[in-house]
Design a protein around this motif. Structure first.
Motif, PDB file in Angstrom:
ATOM      1  N   HIS A  80     -12.848  41.038 -31.361  1.00 17.42           N
ATOM      2  CA  HIS A  80     -12.311  42.009 -32.298  1.00 17.42           C
ATOM      3  C   HIS A  80     -12.796  43.315 -32.140  1.00 17.42           C
ATOM      4  O   HIS A  80     -12.281  44.356 -32.716  1.00 17.42           O
ATOM      5  CB  HIS A  80     -12.695  41.421 -33.744  1.00 17.42           C
ATOM      6  N   PHE A  82     -12.794  45.294 -29.691  1.00 15.94           N
ATOM      7  CA  PHE A  82     -12.011  45.977 -28.733  1.00 15.94           C
ATOM      8  C   PHE A  82     -10.860  46.662 -29.623  1.00 15.94           C
ATOM      9  O   PHE A  82     -10.181  47.641 -29.159  1.00 15.94           O
ATOM     10  CB  PHE A  82     -11.422  45.299 -27.641  1.00 15.94           C
ATOM     11  N   ARG A  83     -10.643  46.140 -30.932  1.00 12.18           N
ATOM     12  CA  ARG A  83      -9.739  46.537 -31.907  1.00 12.18           C
ATOM     13  C   ARG A  83     -10.445  47.482 -32.989  1.00 12.18           C
ATOM     14  O   ARG A  83      -9.947  48.608 -33.309  1.00 12.18           O
ATOM     15  CB  ARG A  83      -8.678  45.571 -32.422  1.00 12.18           C
ATOM     16  N   ASP A  84     -11.356  47.177 -33.259  1.00 14.83           N
ATOM     17  CA  ASP A  84     -12.265  47.484 -34.477  1.00 14.83           C
ATOM     18  C   ASP A  84     -13.078  48.796 -34.222  1.00 14.83           C
ATOM     19  O   ASP A  84     -13.566  49.304 -35.306  1.00 14.83           O
ATOM     20  CB  ASP A  84     -12.939  46.327 -35.162  1.00 14.83           C
ATOM     21  N   ASP A 123      -1.732  41.912 -22.509  1.00 12.65           N
ATOM     22  CA  ASP A 123      -2.199  42.262 -23.737  1.00 12.65           C
ATOM     23  C   ASP A 123      -3.603  43.333 -23.715  1.00 12.65           C
ATOM     24  O   ASP A 123      -3.481  44.073 -24.573  1.00 12.65           O
ATOM     25  CB  ASP A 123      -2.836  40.804 -24.362  1.00 12.65           C
ATOM     26  N   TRP A 124      -4.407  43.428 -22.655  1.00 13.46           N
ATOM     27  CA  TRP A 124      -5.329  44.285 -22.410  1.00 13.46           C
ATOM     28  C   TRP A 124      -5.062  45.593 -22.620  1.00 13.46           C
ATOM     29  O   TRP A 124      -5.229  46.350 -23.362  1.00 13.46           O
ATOM     30  CB  TRP A 124      -6.348  43.926 -21.305  1.00 13.46           C
ATOM     31  N   ASN A 127      -3.248  46.895 -25.975  1.00 11.19           N
ATOM     32  CA  ASN A 127      -4.308  47.392 -26.785  1.00 11.19           C
ATOM     33  C   ASN A 127      -5.019  48.544 -26.534  1.00 11.19           C
ATOM     34  O   ASN A 127      -5.246  49.206 -27.499  1.00 11.19           O
ATOM     35  CB  ASN A 127      -5.317  46.332 -27.054  1.00 11.19           C
ATOM     36  N   GLU A 130      -2.699  51.419 -27.575  1.00 12.35           N
ATOM     37  CA  GLU A 130      -2.611  51.412 -28.956  1.00 12.35           C
ATOM     38  C   GLU A 130      -3.794  52.246 -29.553  1.00 12.35           C
ATOM     39  O   GLU A 130      -3.793  52.959 -30.440  1.00 12.35           O
ATOM     40  CB  GLU A 130      -2.443  50.089 -29.902  1.00 12.35           C
ATOM     41  N   GLN A 131      -5.035  51.815 -28.993  1.00 12.81           N
ATOM     42  CA  GLN A 131      -6.363  52.455 -29.456  1.00 12.81           C
ATOM     43  C   GLN A 131      -6.449  53.835 -29.055  1.00 12.81           C
ATOM     44  O   GLN A 131      -6.726  54.688 -29.695  1.00 12.81           O
ATOM     45  CB  GLN A 131      -7.540  51.545 -29.057  1.00 12.81           C
ATOM     46  N   LYS A 136      -9.102  57.072 -30.066  1.00 12.73           N
ATOM     47  CA  LYS A 136     -10.226  56.482 -29.545  1.00 12.73           C
ATOM     48  C   LYS A 136     -10.222  56.540 -27.851  1.00 12.73           C
ATOM     49  O   LYS A 136      -9.316  56.844 -27.254  1.00 12.73           O
ATOM     50  CB  LYS A 136     -10.159  54.748 -29.794  1.00 12.73           C
TER      51      LYS A 136
END
Length: 246
Positions: A80, A82-84, A123-124, A127, A130-131, A136
């Motif tokens: 989590h 890696f998203r948060d 998926d990696w 993400n 997106e970040q 970020k």
């Protein structure tokens, strides 16, 4: 037993230095041996097997653990983050190869001569994109031997797809890393606040991570990051340099 480099306050690779004995959590100290007869005469309850070294107070102040080592947890427990994370996710990669790479379908395609730098998003990378779009930063430094190992050659080839997704991946020779006193263990550092140190077995398989918010450990990781980032070379430039010497 495996030793983990913790940190040093010396220049040029000289002692003093602190290490952790990973199997026990005990601390090993490297320093100049005590030879002063007066000091030796005042030591108490000395066993025949014991020796003594001098350690600057600054070394213990900067690097000594403030609490008992945390337990290892599965890598999935930090997924989590890696998203948060709010600002930066930074990785140091030190190993000569990773079992996760060798066991992947991408490894097989690379060995067959496919251009894995042009792989579609997974998926990696989705993400990461997106970040990064949120402002970020995903960054990492990979150590590379001379000559590069097979595993390192694979990462140089595959890293380009991660770079296109938004990661800033850079490389540093192992010799330079050792000269700079960088750690010889892998970690992720999130927002300069949470440290996740990898634990591997002898076959380069990830066993789990040890998560810490201990100020001394996080500070040491931040210092390693700043040093590595200052000297590392962008993946595309480093890959060209490697190809020119092969």
């Amino acid at each position: 037993m495996t030793l983990r480099f913790i940190g040093t306050t010396s220049d040029g690779g000289d002692c003093p230095t602190l290490y952790e004995i990973e199997a026990t959590g005990d601390i090993l100290v490297q320093g100049d041996r005590v030879t002063d007869p007066e000091h030796l005469a005042r030591l108490r309850d000395v066993k025949e097997s014991e020796t003594f070294v001098v350690v600057p107070r600054s070394l213990l102040t900067r690097f000594s653990p403030r609490h008992e080592p945390a337990a290892m947890v599965p890598f999935a427990d930090i997924a989590h983050l890696f998203r948060d994370f709010k600002h930066t996710a930074w990785r140091l990669e030190t190993r000569r190869g990773y079992a996760s790479d060798r066991n992947s379908a991408k490894w097989q395609r690379w060995q067959a001569g496919d251009d894995i730098a042009a792989e579609p998003a997974d998926d990696w990378r989705r993400n990461v994109a997106e970040q990064v779009a949120l402002g970020k930063r995903f960054e990492r430094v990979r150590l590379v031997d001379d000559p590069p190992t097979e595993g390192q050659q694979f990462l140089l080839a595959s890293g380009q797809s991660n770079v296109r997704a938004g990661e800033d991946i850079r490389n540093l020779t192992r010799a330079d890393a050792q000269g700079l006193g960088l750690p010889d263990w892998d970690f992720w550092l999130f927002d300069s606040r949470i440290l996740a140190r990898f634990v591997f077995d002898e076959n380069d398989t990830t066993m789990g991570v040890i998560v810490s918010e201990d100020p001394a450990e996080v500070l040491a990781a931040c210092q390693a990051r700043d040093t590595a980032w200052h000297h590392a070379i962008r993946t595309a430039d480093f890959a060209r340099r490697v190809r020119s010497t092969v």
